[in-house]
Design a protein around this motif. Sequence first.
Motif, PDB file in Angstrom:
ATOM      1  N   GLY A 123       1.735  10.670  -3.752  1.00  0.00           N
ATOM      2  CA  GLY A 123       1.814   9.281  -4.113  1.00  0.00           C
ATOM      3  C   GLY A 123       3.403   8.680  -4.112  1.00  0.00           C
ATOM      4  O   GLY A 123       3.633   7.557  -4.449  1.00  0.00           O
ATOM      5  N   ARG A 124       4.235   9.546  -3.726  1.00  0.00           N
ATOM      6  CA  ARG A 124       5.687   9.159  -3.176  1.00  0.00           C
ATOM      7  C   ARG A 124       5.721   8.616  -1.901  1.00  0.00           C
ATOM      8  O   ARG A 124       6.264   9.431  -1.237  1.00  0.00           O
ATOM      9  CB  ARG A 124       6.453  10.452  -3.666  1.00  0.00           C
ATOM     10  N   TRP A 125       5.103   7.494  -1.701  1.00  0.00           N
ATOM     11  CA  TRP A 125       5.122   6.978  -0.345  1.00  0.00           C
ATOM     12  C   TRP A 125       6.090   6.825   0.307  1.00  0.00           C
ATOM     13  O   TRP A 125       6.262   7.101   1.570  1.00  0.00           O
ATOM     14  CB  TRP A 125       4.201   5.728  -0.283  1.00  0.00           C
ATOM     15  N   ARG A 161      -4.749   5.048   4.413  1.00  0.00           N
ATOM     16  CA  ARG A 161      -5.770   5.540   3.556  1.00  0.00           C
ATOM     17  C   ARG A 161      -5.379   5.169   2.079  1.00  0.00           C
ATOM     18  O   ARG A 161      -5.987   4.870   1.095  1.00  0.00           O
ATOM     19  CB  ARG A 161      -5.858   7.005   3.435  1.00  0.00           C
ATOM     20  N   GLY A 162      -4.159   5.014   1.878  1.00  0.00           N
ATOM     21  CA  GLY A 162      -3.464   4.500   0.594  1.00  0.00           C
ATOM     22  C   GLY A 162      -3.338   2.941   0.416  1.00  0.00           C
ATOM     23  O   GLY A 162      -2.887   2.501  -0.447  1.00  0.00           O
ATOM     24  N   GLN A 163      -3.992   2.484   1.417  1.00  0.00           N
ATOM     25  CA  GLN A 163      -4.239   0.976   1.805  1.00  0.00           C
ATOM     26  C   GLN A 163      -2.731   0.167   1.553  1.00  0.00           C
ATOM     27  O   GLN A 163      -2.504  -0.957   1.305  1.00  0.00           O
ATOM     28  CB  GLN A 163      -4.956   0.527   0.291  1.00  0.00           C
ATOM     29  N   HIS A 164      -1.811   0.993   2.398  1.00  0.00           N
ATOM     30  CA  HIS A 164      -0.550   0.588   2.722  1.00  0.00           C
ATOM     31  C   HIS A 164      -0.512  -0.233   4.043  1.00  0.00           C
ATOM     32  O   HIS A 164      -0.151   0.701   5.003  1.00  0.00           O
ATOM     33  CB  HIS A 164       0.529   1.414   2.527  1.00  0.00           C
ATOM     34  N   TYR A 165      -1.259  -1.026   4.318  1.00  0.00           N
ATOM     35  CA  TYR A 165      -1.725  -1.462   5.798  1.00  0.00           C
ATOM     36  C   TYR A 165      -0.539  -2.087   6.698  1.00  0.00           C
ATOM     37  O   TYR A 165      -0.346  -1.775   7.816  1.00  0.00           O
ATOM     38  CB  TYR A 165      -2.869  -2.414   5.660  1.00  0.00           C
TER      39      TYR A 165
END
Length: 233
Positions: A123-125, A161-165
Amino acid sequence: MIRQARRTLLLVAALAAFQSEATVVVESMGTDSALARSGVKAGDVLVGWKQGASAGEFHSAIDVALVQSEYSLRPGFVLRLHRAEKPLDFSIPPVQWSVRVRPSLSTQELETYQTARAAITEGRWEEGLRTIKMLSETLARQRRVRDSVWFLYRAAVAQGRGQHYAQSTRLIDDAVRLAEADNDSELTAWILYAISTHLWDWGQYPEAERRAVAALGIRERLDPQGATTAETL
């Protein structure tokens, strides 16, 4: 840590002219993968293929995706690989492969890739994104444009996939610009179509359609009767 990795990768890029051509490594396979049933193993190095009178070599992970789309459903497909530096040929049945590959990387590049994957998984995007873009830039400087685009694509999929579109869209736009700057229409069409399938799964229907239509226009110009063109349709 990232600054230190960046300096090391710059040194790797400077030595790239003395390295052998890029190859492709089998990273993982599905539990019912046609390749696994045929004897292919994770860690094998894919080097080439033949099907009837057609034949070719793999120099990037994207080459594998393109060959799979065009030839994997035809009978008589033979995959050539190296295992423990020995060449082996495997006959692959005409089904989808269910395989994930990655570019062959130097020790430092592989460590950078693994660091980026771990950051994204945990989760460390932002850290993962910076690291993967750094690796992509290094490969682009080595003229490994298809490998560079592949890493941007993988990062875009992870972000989506992490919804960071928004982040995902920017990564794909970077990948498209890189492919276009290299005058690689086949690569441009691949990245547009590949991301469109994920956008559709994420419910981003207008954007998915826009990307797929752009890919179709390129593929129809390149090979109107090709399997990849039919797949896009």
